[in-house]
Design a protein around this motif. Structure first.
Motif, PDB file in Angstrom:
ATOM      1  N   ALA A 172     111.780   6.705  -8.614  1.00  0.00           N
ATOM      2  CA  ALA A 172     111.123   5.399  -8.662  1.00  0.00           C
ATOM      3  C   ALA A 172     110.182   5.238  -9.851  1.00  0.00           C
ATOM      4  O   ALA A 172     110.010   4.132 -10.373  1.00  0.00           O
ATOM      5  N   THR A 173     109.571   6.335 -10.317  1.00  0.00           N
ATOM      6  CA  THR A 173     108.527   6.226 -11.339  1.00  0.00           C
ATOM      7  C   THR A 173     108.808   7.034 -12.599  1.00  0.00           C
ATOM      8  O   THR A 173     108.064   6.927 -13.576  1.00  0.00           O
ATOM      9  N   ALA A 174     109.858   7.874 -12.587  1.00  0.00           N
ATOM     10  CA  ALA A 174     110.153   8.799 -13.704  1.00  0.00           C
ATOM     11  C   ALA A 174     109.040   9.821 -13.894  1.00  0.00           C
ATOM     12  O   ALA A 174     108.854  10.357 -14.986  1.00  0.00           O
ATOM     13  N   ILE A 175     108.280  10.081 -12.833  1.00  0.00           N
ATOM     14  CA  ILE A 175     107.213  11.081 -12.870  1.00  0.00           C
ATOM     15  C   ILE A 175     107.678  12.327 -12.133  1.00  0.00           C
ATOM     16  O   ILE A 175     108.043  12.257 -10.960  1.00  0.00           O
ATOM     17  N   VAL A 176     107.671  13.449 -12.831  1.00  0.00           N
ATOM     18  CA  VAL A 176     108.047  14.730 -12.221  1.00  0.00           C
ATOM     19  C   VAL A 176     106.789  15.376 -11.663  1.00  0.00           C
ATOM     20  O   VAL A 176     105.805  15.578 -12.390  1.00  0.00           O
ATOM     21  N   MET A 177     106.805  15.700 -10.387  1.00  0.00           N
ATOM     22  CA  MET A 177     105.647  16.316  -9.747  1.00  0.00           C
ATOM     23  C   MET A 177     105.774  17.834  -9.756  1.00  0.00           C
ATOM     24  O   MET A 177     106.872  18.375  -9.608  1.00  0.00           O
ATOM     25  N   PRO A 178     104.665  18.541  -9.940  1.00  0.00           N
ATOM     26  CA  PRO A 178     104.726  20.009  -9.918  1.00  0.00           C
ATOM     27  C   PRO A 178     104.975  20.547  -8.515  1.00  0.00           C
ATOM     28  O   PRO A 178     104.759  19.840  -7.520  1.00  0.00           O
ATOM     29  N   THR A 179     105.417  21.782  -8.450  1.00  0.00           N
ATOM     30  CA  THR A 179     105.632  22.437  -7.157  1.00  0.00           C
ATOM     31  C   THR A 179     104.295  22.934  -6.620  1.00  0.00           C
ATOM     32  O   THR A 179     103.553  23.628  -7.318  1.00  0.00           O
ATOM     33  N   LEU A 180     103.986  22.573  -5.396  1.00  0.00           N
ATOM     34  CA  LEU A 180     102.700  22.950  -4.807  1.00  0.00           C
ATOM     35  C   LEU A 180     102.761  24.369  -4.246  1.00  0.00           C
ATOM     36  O   LEU A 180     103.818  24.827  -3.785  1.00  0.00           O
ATOM     37  N   PRO A 181     101.635  25.095  -4.270  1.00  0.00           N
ATOM     38  CA  PRO A 181     101.594  26.406  -3.611  1.00  0.00           C
ATOM     39  C   PRO A 181     101.951  26.281  -2.135  1.00  0.00           C
ATOM     40  O   PRO A 181     101.710  25.242  -1.507  1.00  0.00           O
ATOM     41  N   THR A 182     102.492  27.319  -1.580  1.00  0.00           N
ATOM     42  CA  THR A 182     102.989  27.275  -0.195  1.00  0.00           C
ATOM     43  C   THR A 182     101.867  27.059   0.826  1.00  0.00           C
ATOM     44  O   THR A 182     102.119  26.549   1.919  1.00  0.00           O
ATOM     45  N   ASP A 183     100.638  27.449   0.463  1.00  0.00           N
ATOM     46  CA  ASP A 183      99.545  27.273   1.424  1.00  0.00           C
ATOM     47  C   ASP A 183      98.813  25.947   1.249  1.00  0.00           C
ATOM     48  O   ASP A 183      97.777  25.718   1.879  1.00  0.00           O
ATOM     49  N   TRP A 184      99.347  25.063   0.414  1.00  0.00           N
ATOM     50  CA  TRP A 184      98.772  23.731   0.267  1.00  0.00           C
ATOM     51  C   TRP A 184      99.525  22.750   1.158  1.00  0.00           C
ATOM     52  O   TRP A 184     100.752  22.799   1.261  1.00  0.00           O
ATOM     53  N   GLY A 185      98.787  21.829   1.767  1.00  0.00           N
ATOM     54  CA  GLY A 185      99.418  20.845   2.643  1.00  0.00           C
ATOM     55  C   GLY A 185      99.125  19.425   2.182  1.00  0.00           C
ATOM     56  O   GLY A 185      97.969  19.065   1.919  1.00  0.00           O
ATOM     57  N   VAL A 186     100.159  18.600   2.073  1.00  0.00           N
ATOM     58  CA  VAL A 186     100.005  17.212   1.632  1.00  0.00           C
ATOM     59  C   VAL A 186      99.425  16.381   2.776  1.00  0.00           C
ATOM     60  O   VAL A 186      99.939  16.396   3.893  1.00  0.00           O
TER      61      VAL A 186
END
Length: 257
Positions: free
Chosen positions: A159-173
């Motif tokens: 939708a935005t052409a923005i690539v998001m980084p991969t979050l650490p496994t212990d981070w929660g959205v």
């Protein structure tokens, strides 16, 4: 032999080759050369190179002859020779002044040079990131504004052409929103980031292509670390230890390579 009142210098010889002297000075230079066969031979060679170049350029109808470039290079060396001496004179004068300045600095203690470290201002998108972070904090305090923890990196990219980084496994959205910015649509993600606590990850396309390593932006109670990979820029914002935030930004940045 007539005595020349104004001594002939290399600059005069170069000007003689370039036809830059008036008649009176040319006569003086020719009188000078008449008494110095070696110098006269060098000047004659320079004149020949000049005439070869003029002849080559005048007779060029299509591609230049191989002799043209060779003659041009020889003539360039002739013209530069006179300038080099002047440049060396100026460099020597600068060296003397610098040495004198350092001597005065050592002798006159109060005039010592102090080190000044100036940090460049952060990019404009960091201000947008700080504003988005404040909006997210406000949303989180309002029960009528439910958070949207559903996160799809592929949908955001589509939708935005923005690539998001991969979050650490212990981070929660906790929440993902698309906010307007001065650069167009931006992504504002709030995250429970373990020891860092509540953080915001902001992403936008600032309209420039660059590679910026994670950099801390000075702020008050809220710290931020920004970086850019290609056409997308990112800012990690939190009321957390700046060094920890900087390390976390480095971890996110590394997932984009």
């Amino acid at each position: 032999m007539n005595t020349i009142a104004d001594p002939v210098t290399d600059t005069d010889l170069d000007a003689y080759v370039d036809d830059q002297l008036d008649v009176a000075r040319r006569i003086e230079v020719e009188s000078f050369l008449a008494a110095r066969p070696d110098t006269a031979a060098r000047v004659m060679a320079d004149l020949r190179n000049r005439d070869e170049l003029r002849l080559a350029m005048a007779g060029t109808a299509g591609a230049p002859r191989p002799a043209t470039a060779d003659a041009a290079r020889r003539l360039e060396r002739v013209l530069v020779r006179g300038r080099v001496f002047g440049l060396l004179q100026r460099a020597a004068a600068v060296t003397v002044f610098v040495a004198a300045g350092w001597f005065a600095n050592e002798a006159l203690g109060p005039f010592r040079i102090t080190e000044v470290v100036a940090s460049p201002p952060p990019p404009a998108y960091v201000e947008d990131a700080m504003r988005a972070h404040g909006t997210s904090v406000l949303r989180a305090s309002m029960p009528s504004q439910p958070e949207v923890p559903v996160y799809s990196a592929e949908e955001i990219r589509s939708a935005t052409a923005i690539v998001m980084p991969t979050l650490p496994t212990d981070w929660g959205v906790r929440d993902v929103q698309i906010y307007p910015s001065r650069f167009g649509p931006s992504v504002e993600m709030t995250i429970d980031a373990g020891d860092l606590g509540y953080v915001s990850l902001f992403a936008v396309r600032p309209g420039t292509f660059d590679v910026v390593q994670p950099t801390l932006a000075p702020a008050g109670d809220v710290a931020s670390a920004y970086f850019q990979i290609g056409e997308v820029a990112y800012a990690l914002v939190a009321a957390a230890d700046a060094k920890q935030l900087d390390r976390a930004a480095g971890t996110l940045s590394a997932t984009l390579y």
